[in-house]
Write an enzyme that holds these catalytic residues in place. Structure first.
Site: not given
Ligand code: ARG
Length: 451
Positions: A18, A105, A150-151, A273, A279, A281, A286, A313, A318, A321
């Site tokens: 990650s 974790n 409205t509408h 354009s 044009k 735009n 948008e 966990y 993961q 993110k």
């Molecule tokens: N990169 C992991 C995450 O974002 C970190 C936690 C990993 N923990 C584990 N027990 N593998 O979730």
């Protein structure tokens, strides 16, 4: 030595790592590690000398990360392991003591909590910037009537200020949602929960919470490492805010068309354009209109990840993110773009006033006149509907229809164009009410969001 006899399959490594995205969490990771090292020394788990070596090493790591000089390694799975690996290179084996009484974790849950708290605060500031721009624009257009729709059909006239203020109230609700995220969703410190079942050391979680600005410590170690509600809460607040912005974007697109001609978008927020030289735009408006579904998708995706996930966990988590980071970036850009467009938009008072002077939009007012004389509203609605049909069929203003119902008082109502000022209800269109509302919006914006 290690548990594994074979190296990771390259595809698994790519899937598992990650670092490509979570390196963004380095400031939060370092803050958490500093607080953890200080607490371990205070609790007697580390010596003060060890703590100082760790803190010194973390400062060097921070400098490298800030300057882009940090040597990321092939084997770094995520930002947490990269920081610890580099720390150990810099300070020697004592670096390996930082992870005492901690797991990735509780560490990652803490890092992401800190990140969400900061980004919720940033969202609040940007929302306030846009709301202030809308209020300033409303103030400049207190006396510009346009049809309310409205509408997407002309319904009843309102002042442009009234219409613009509608967006301010949406944004004030968005601000409340982000304040909840900032103040409540991330109020409890996960760190100290260990992998899931606490730690074998007499740690002081309260001390860490104080340093990192958490009001409380998470009361259940199992929940602490399993919880991603705060990411869902951020995504939900962002999705709703972007949905509001999409409606603003949509209206700017429609209003800037030649058919409406209500607004001229600033050149800085428009494009040409490649083929049609005439044009201009409204691409920015948008795109503003189109950003919401992507963040709604992120919210849905994370609900999918968390749904039916057994405690505690799981690596699935993961996947929180990338949706979060993209939502943060999308929201930041959309709020900035919306503010730029509102600040630069030039409204065409004459076009709006002309559209608002279409006397068909006084139909309700004629009906209300009959009601005030004692006629049931339904009956009045029917009579005026018949008058409107005749006007539309003959292609004339309502005032030109011959009818016993259009007596002198009704005709003068149509000619006065007073339909706007007569609606003096709270929150309504009359000038005094709009001014009152403008002041209320200003006051609400100046005050902190209600708890
Ligand atoms: N990169 C992991 C995450 O974002 C970190 C936690 C990993 N923990 C584990 N027990 N593998 O979730």
């Amino acid at each position: 030595m290690s548990r594994f006899a074979e190296p990771q399959h390259p595809h698994f490594r790519r899937m598992n790592t990650s670092l490509g995205f979570d390196r963004r969490l380095w400031p939060q990771d370092l803050a958490g590690s500093r607080a953890h090292a200080r607490m371990l020394a205070a609790a007697g788990v580390l010596t003060e000398a060890e703590r100082d070596e760790l803190l010194h090493g973390l400062t060097r790591v921070e400098e490298e990360l800030r300057d882009g000089a940090f040597p990321f390694a092939e084997d770094d799975e995520d930002i947490h392991m990269a920081v610890e690996r580099r720390l150990t290179e810099l300070v020697g084996p004592v670096g390996g003591k930082l992870h005492t009484a901690r797991s990735r974790n509780d560490q990652v849950a803490t890092d992401v909590s800190l990140f969400v708290r900061e980004e919720a605060a940033a969202a609040i500031e940007r929302i306030e910037g846009l709301a202030a721009a809308l209020i300033a624009c409303a103030e400049r257009h207190l006396d510009v009537p346009l049809p309310g729709y409205t509408h997407l059909q002309r319904a009843q006239p309102v002042y442009l200020a009234h219409h613009l203020l509608a967006y301010v109230w949406m944004l004030l609700r968005d601000r409340e949602r982000f304040a909840f995220v900032r103040d409540r969703s991330v109020a409890r410190l996960p760190l100290g929960a260990g992998a899931l079942a606490g730690v074998n050391f007499a740690t002081d979680r309260r001390m860490v919470a104080d340093e990192l600005g958490f009001a409380e410590v998470a009361p259940n170690s199992i929940d602490a490492v399993s919880n991603r509600d705060f990411v869902l809460d951020y995504l939900a607040a962002a999705a709703t805010c972007l949905t509001h912005l999409s409606r603003l974007g949509s209206e700017l697109v429609i209003w800037s068309s030649s058919e409406f001609g209500f607004v001229r978008m600033p050149d800085a927020w428009s494009s040409g354009s490649s083929i049609m030289p005439q044009k201009k735009n409204p691409d920015a408006a948008e795109l503003l209109r189109a950003k919401a579904p992507r963040v709604v998708g992120h919210l849905t995706a994370l609900h999918g990840v968390m749904h039916a996930l057994p405690l505690t966990y799981n690596k699935d988590m993961q996947e929180d993110k990338e949706p979060l980071f993209d939502a943060v970036d999308t929201l930041e850009l959309a709020l900035a773009a919306a503010q730029g467009m509102v600040e630069g938009a030039v409204f065409d008072r004459d076009r709006m006033a002309q559209a608002a002077s279409d006397d068909l939009i006084a139909a309700t007012d004629i009906a209300d006149l009959y009601v005030k004389r004692g006629m049931p509203f339904r009956e009045a609605h029917g009579i005026v509907g018949g008058l409107v049909r005749e006007a539309v069929e003959r292609g004339v203003p309502l005032a030109d229809v011959e009818s016993e119902h259009l007596d002198e008082e009704a005709r003068s109502l149509l000619s006065q164009a007073s339909w706007l000022e007569s609606k003096d209800s709270v929150g309504g269109p009359a000038s005094g009410r709009v001014r009152e509302q403008l002041a209320a919006a200003r006051e609400a914006l100046a005050a902190p969001p209600p708890p």
